[in-house]
Design a protein around this motif. Structure first.
Motif, short mmCIF file in Angstrom:
data_model
loop_
_atom_site.label_atom_id
_atom_site.label_comp_id
_atom_site.label_asym_id
_atom_site.label_seq_id
_atom_site.Cartn_x
_atom_site.Cartn_y
_atom_site.Cartn_z
N ASN A 1 -31.44 -23.71 15.56
CA ASN A 1 -31.91 -22.59 15.88
C ASN A 1 -31.90 -21.61 14.77
O ASN A 1 -30.66 -21.16 14.10
N SER B 1 -36.75 -17.58 12.66
CA SER B 1 -37.34 -17.28 13.66
C SER B 1 -36.72 -15.91 14.36
O SER B 1 -35.78 -15.09 13.49
N GLY C 1 -35.71 -21.17 18.43
CA GLY C 1 -35.04 -19.66 18.27
C GLY C 1 -34.62 -19.14 19.70
O GLY C 1 -34.01 -19.56 20.42
N ALA D 1 -32.83 -18.34 14.46
CA ALA D 1 -32.92 -16.97 14.72
C ALA D 1 -32.18 -15.98 13.38
O ALA D 1 -31.19 -16.53 13.10
N ALA E 1 -27.80 -19.25 16.63
CA ALA E 1 -28.28 -19.62 15.49
C ALA E 1 -27.10 -20.54 15.08
O ALA E 1 -26.13 -20.25 14.93
#
Length: 324
Positions: free
Chosen positions: A302, A55, A231, A304, A237
């Motif tokens: 998450n 993401s 994200g 990211a 993250a």
């Protein structure tokens, strides 16, 4: 007690600041995360499906591990133009994964008709070639895996985030509204959103109530998907495992409360929640198979891959891979 000048999207408050703002909340959150880390992750099934989660690439093209499924949870671009989006699509299309799923994020301006007029005139018209990538915008699809015993996974994706910026940001809704009630199908195995749920891989200190969405958290309790990929909050993250037990209820109750300062040490309810989190966390560690006793376990990721701690210094995050 909370001051937005002390903590923002990109500056984590010190441990002492967090303790000052809410001592029992601080201890409960810390205990929850320690005990969750000590629990053995759920064992994947034999011949597991390998899901690669990314993401917030923001025009970057980081190295991506191999897998059966590639999921991009939004913010493909930085400025949301047609050319930026097509470049990211071309990159994703070049990767070898059998199935590819993508949603938009708040930076992907062109994909939202409401934010598209904020782009330059030359960027407002045109079309995208998704090249076999499954683009989801509040829609579902079923992925099938003949090489994995004809298993199937139902995926639902939606790009919406609580209001976080000006009109050039896409897919925003007022933070006080519940965008998610009854929108996610109950048979969803994999949920893909750009926003995090409140309390999980969120930045709880960026705003008085955090960046993540409380309505999305309630939807998670209803649907309990096997995997939730999101994200948006770059600094969050990583992954969590959620077992949906009474300890989880207590943790969410604590995490949703406003900072209470030192007066909260007089609250019997706060102490009860702390004890409940401790008991269920220890039970999960001591039980054979760790998560085996849970009716359902959700992996929260998450994904990211970009972290802008100062909004200038960018560095890549480790790409998350989940086996289902």
């Amino acid at each position: 007690m909370f001051s937005s000048t002390k903590a923002g999207f990109f500056r984590e408050p010190t441990q002492f600041e967090q303790f000052q703002w809410s001592p029992l909340k601080y201890v409960t959150r810390a205990l929850y995360h320690i005990l969750s880390t000590l629990r053995t992750p759920p064992k994947p099934v034999d011949d597991a499906i390998r899901i690669v989660c990314i993401s917030d690439t923001h025009n970057s093209t980081p190295p991506i591990p191999d897998g059966d499924v590639l999921i991009h949870a939004g913010d493909l671009t930085e400025n949301g133009t047609l050319s930026e989006l097509q470049a990211q699509i071309d990159w994703l299309s070049s990767l070898p994964h059998t199935h590819k799923v993508a949603i938009a994020g708040n930076h992907d301006t062109y994909l939202d008709p409401l934010s598209r007029p904020t782009l330059a005139v030359e960027d407002r018209t045109g079309s995208l070639d998704w090249k076999g990538i499954n683009y989801l915008q509040s829609t579902s699809l079923t992925l099938t895996f003949p090489s994995h015993g004809n298993r199937a996974l139902n995926v639902y994706g939606a790009p919406h985030v609580p209001l976080c910026g000006g009109s050039s940001f896409a897919f925003q809704y007022p933070r006080h509204l519940d965008h998610w009630t009854e929108t996610i199908p109950s048979d969803t195995n994999i949920l893909v959103t750009h926003s995090p749920p409140r309390n999980y891989r969120d930045n709880p200190h960026a705003l008085p109530s955090g960046v993540g969405c409380a309505g999305l958290l309630r939807a998670l309790w209803r649907v309990k998907p096997r995997l939730h990929v999101f994200g948006h909050v770059h600094a969050g993250a990583g992954r969590n495992y959620v077992g949906w037990d009474a300890g989880q209820v207590a943790y969410d109750r604590v995490a949703m409360k406003k900072h209470g300062g030192f007066r909260e040490v007089l609250s019997l309810e706060a102490w009860r929640d702390l004890v409940c989190v401790a008991i269920f966390g220890l039970k999960g560690i001591l039980t054979t198979g760790a998560w085996a006793g849970e009716r359902k376990v959700t992996v929260l990721v998450n994904a990211a891959t970009y972290y802008d701690g100062t909004n200038l210094d960018h560095s890549e995050k480790e790409v998350q891979v989940v086996l289902l």
